[in-house]
Write a protein that holds these residues in place. Structure first.
Motif, short mmCIF file in Angstrom:
data_model
loop_
_atom_site.label_atom_id
_atom_site.label_comp_id
_atom_site.label_asym_id
_atom_site.label_seq_id
_atom_site.Cartn_x
_atom_site.Cartn_y
_atom_site.Cartn_z
N LYS A 175 0.83 -1.20 0.00
CA LYS A 175 0.00 0.00 0.00
C LYS A 175 0.87 1.26 0.00
N GLN A 176 1.35 1.65 -1.18
CA GLN A 176 2.28 2.76 -1.28
C GLN A 176 1.65 4.10 -0.90
N TYR A 177 0.51 4.40 -1.50
CA TYR A 177 -0.13 5.69 -1.26
C TYR A 177 -0.63 5.78 0.19
N THR A 178 -1.12 4.68 0.71
CA THR A 178 -1.57 4.66 2.09
C THR A 178 -0.41 4.93 3.04
N ARG A 179 0.73 4.29 2.80
CA ARG A 179 1.91 4.50 3.66
C ARG A 179 2.42 5.93 3.56
N LEU B 44 9.13 4.31 4.06
CA LEU B 44 8.64 5.18 3.00
C LEU B 44 8.84 4.50 1.65
N PRO B 45 7.87 4.61 0.74
CA PRO B 45 8.04 3.98 -0.59
C PRO B 45 9.27 4.52 -1.29
N LEU B 46 9.88 3.70 -2.12
CA LEU B 46 11.06 4.12 -2.87
C LEU B 46 10.67 4.92 -4.10
N THR B 47 9.62 4.50 -4.76
CA THR B 47 9.09 5.22 -5.92
C THR B 47 7.61 4.89 -6.00
N MET B 48 6.85 5.83 -6.51
CA MET B 48 5.41 5.66 -6.52
C MET B 48 4.94 5.13 -7.88
N LEU B 49 4.15 4.08 -7.82
CA LEU B 49 3.62 3.48 -9.04
C LEU B 49 2.41 4.28 -9.51
N ASP B 50 2.42 4.67 -10.79
CA ASP B 50 1.28 5.35 -11.38
C ASP B 50 0.26 4.29 -11.79
N LEU B 51 -0.76 4.13 -10.96
CA LEU B 51 -1.74 3.08 -11.18
C LEU B 51 -2.73 3.40 -12.28
N SER B 52 -2.61 4.56 -12.91
CA SER B 52 -3.55 4.91 -13.98
C SER B 52 -3.44 3.97 -15.17
N VAL B 53 -2.35 3.19 -15.23
CA VAL B 53 -2.19 2.23 -16.33
C VAL B 53 -3.29 1.17 -16.30
N LEU B 54 -3.94 1.01 -15.14
CA LEU B 54 -5.01 0.03 -15.04
C LEU B 54 -6.19 0.38 -15.93
N GLU B 55 -6.33 1.68 -16.25
CA GLU B 55 -7.43 2.08 -17.12
C GLU B 55 -7.16 1.73 -18.59
N LEU B 56 -5.97 1.25 -18.88
CA LEU B 56 -5.64 0.83 -20.23
C LEU B 56 -5.93 -0.65 -20.44
N LEU B 57 -6.57 -1.26 -19.48
CA LEU B 57 -6.89 -2.68 -19.55
C LEU B 57 -7.76 -2.96 -20.78
N PRO B 58 -7.35 -3.89 -21.65
CA PRO B 58 -8.14 -4.19 -22.84
C PRO B 58 -9.50 -4.77 -22.48
N MET B 59 -10.54 -4.34 -23.19
CA MET B 59 -11.89 -4.82 -22.93
C MET B 59 -11.99 -6.32 -23.12
N GLU B 60 -11.23 -6.85 -24.08
CA GLU B 60 -11.27 -8.28 -24.35
C GLU B 60 -10.81 -9.09 -23.13
N LEU B 61 -9.79 -8.55 -22.44
CA LEU B 61 -9.28 -9.26 -21.26
C LEU B 61 -10.33 -9.27 -20.15
N VAL B 62 -11.06 -8.17 -20.01
CA VAL B 62 -12.11 -8.10 -19.00
C VAL B 62 -13.20 -9.13 -19.31
N ASP B 63 -13.60 -9.20 -20.56
CA ASP B 63 -14.64 -10.13 -20.95
C ASP B 63 -14.20 -11.58 -20.73
N GLN B 64 -12.94 -11.89 -21.03
CA GLN B 64 -12.44 -13.24 -20.82
C GLN B 64 -12.41 -13.58 -19.34
N ALA B 65 -12.02 -12.60 -18.50
CA ALA B 65 -11.96 -12.85 -17.06
C ALA B 65 -13.36 -13.10 -16.51
N ASN B 66 -14.34 -12.35 -17.00
CA ASN B 66 -15.71 -12.53 -16.52
C ASN B 66 -16.30 -13.85 -16.99
N ALA B 67 -15.82 -14.33 -18.13
CA ALA B 67 -16.33 -15.59 -18.67
C ALA B 67 -15.72 -16.80 -17.99
N ALA B 68 -14.59 -16.60 -17.32
CA ALA B 68 -13.88 -17.72 -16.69
C ALA B 68 -14.63 -18.24 -15.49
#
Length: 318
Positions: free
Chosen positions: A78-82, A294-318
């Protein structure tokens, strides 16, 4: 093939080091930060003591959403929390404007609509919180129940504000009156800058205008609060904490449009805040366990919004 493997291994080590390694890497990071200061000025002590030892941080939506997402992670990740816990321990105060609470609530509602869409077409990116929940390995059927931890159906914005204050000490306070003290021409230039940025990101003009208004309030409100402070950029005690790259460019771009000299940017990124916490005057207020974790470097979690829709659909179908 070896280079990508080494790069990935280093990234994992820096973002989630094991407890025995964390203090060592933190001390190394502090040493390199001080070395960078030495390259800029021979009197490190004088430069550091000019940095603020108390103050107010106004948080953007890009900082708040990771706090909710980290609720899905083990404590050591939990980087941002810490980071915000260390900020509070050091005596700094955390705020958000009401508009940011609205943005968080709208994002949660949008993520819930996405979760209910089943196989219907979706225009736009996968909502950040839904992506975070999916990457945690939890089934999509639990997503709505997870959101209910943060807000109810009757007064969702009040619930979110209460959660943020109870969990992180983040209080809601408007900067509208501060922004209104700025000259009319300056207000117009700031609002136009953010309107153009938000319209380039969204097709809904009304939503873009509302988001631009929130950004303008945070940006200009912080600048106006600084008007009574010193003139040294490092001496200011009021900052806007955000991951938005356009926020860092705002001061220069707005001054160029107005034909004026750029004001000292009110914007601070999480990585700078981490390094400041490690070497600035507030370090004296931190306990050794907090300082070493203290965190060493902060991860920009905005990359999660680049998740391909196809991957989401496959995960939901599993």
């Amino acid at each position: 093939k070896l280079v990508p493997l080494i790069r990935a291994s280093v990234e994992v080590l820096l973002l989630s080091p094991s407890p025995p390694i964390q203090p060592y890497l933190r001390s190394m990071a502090d040493s390199y930060t001080l070395f960078a200061f030495l390259r800029e000025t021979p009197d490190v002590q004088s430069a550091v003591t000019k940095m603020f030892s108390h103050g107010d941080l106004w948080l953007d939506t890009t900082i708040l959403l990771p706090l909710f997402a980290e609720e899905l992670l083990p404590d050591e990740l939990k980087q941002y929390t810490r980071l915000l816990s260390a900020v509070r321990e050091a005596g700094l105060r955390l705020y958000v404007i009401p508009g940011v609470i609205t943005e968080v609530e709208r994002h949660m509602n949008r993520a819930m609509v996405f979760a209910r869409r089943r196989w219907e077409r979706w225009d736009g990116t996968v909502p950040f919180l839904y992506s975070a929940h999916m990457w945690s390995g939890r089934p999509s059927s639990e997503f709505e129940d997870w959101l209910d931890r943060f807000r109810g159906q009757l007064l969702p914005e009040e619930d979110i504000a209460e959660y943020l204050e109870n969990q992180f000490g983040i209080r809601v306070m408007s900067l509208r009156s501060d922004m209104d003290r700025a000259p009319e021409a300056t207000r117009y230039a700031v609002q136009e800058y953010w309107r153009e940025i938000q319209e380039s990101r969204r097709t809904d003009a009304d939503v873009a205008l509302q988001l631009a208004d929130h950004d303008a309030e945070s940006y200009l409100g912080v600048i106006q609060r600084r008007a009574q402070e010193g003139t040294s950029p490092l001496g200011y005690t009021t900052w806007w904490l955000t991951l938005d790259r356009h926020a860092h460019q705002a001061s220069t771009q707005i001054a160029r449009r107005e034909g004026t000299v750029a004001v000292a940017s009110p914007v601070m990124g999480p990585d700078f805040l981490v390094n400041y916490m490690a070497i600035g005057p507030v370090r004296r207020a931190l306990g050794k366990p907090t300082e070493s974790q203290l965190p060493l470097t902060m991860l920009d979690l905005s990359v999660l919004e680049l998740l391909p829709m196809e991957l989401v659909d496959q995960a939901n179908a599993a």
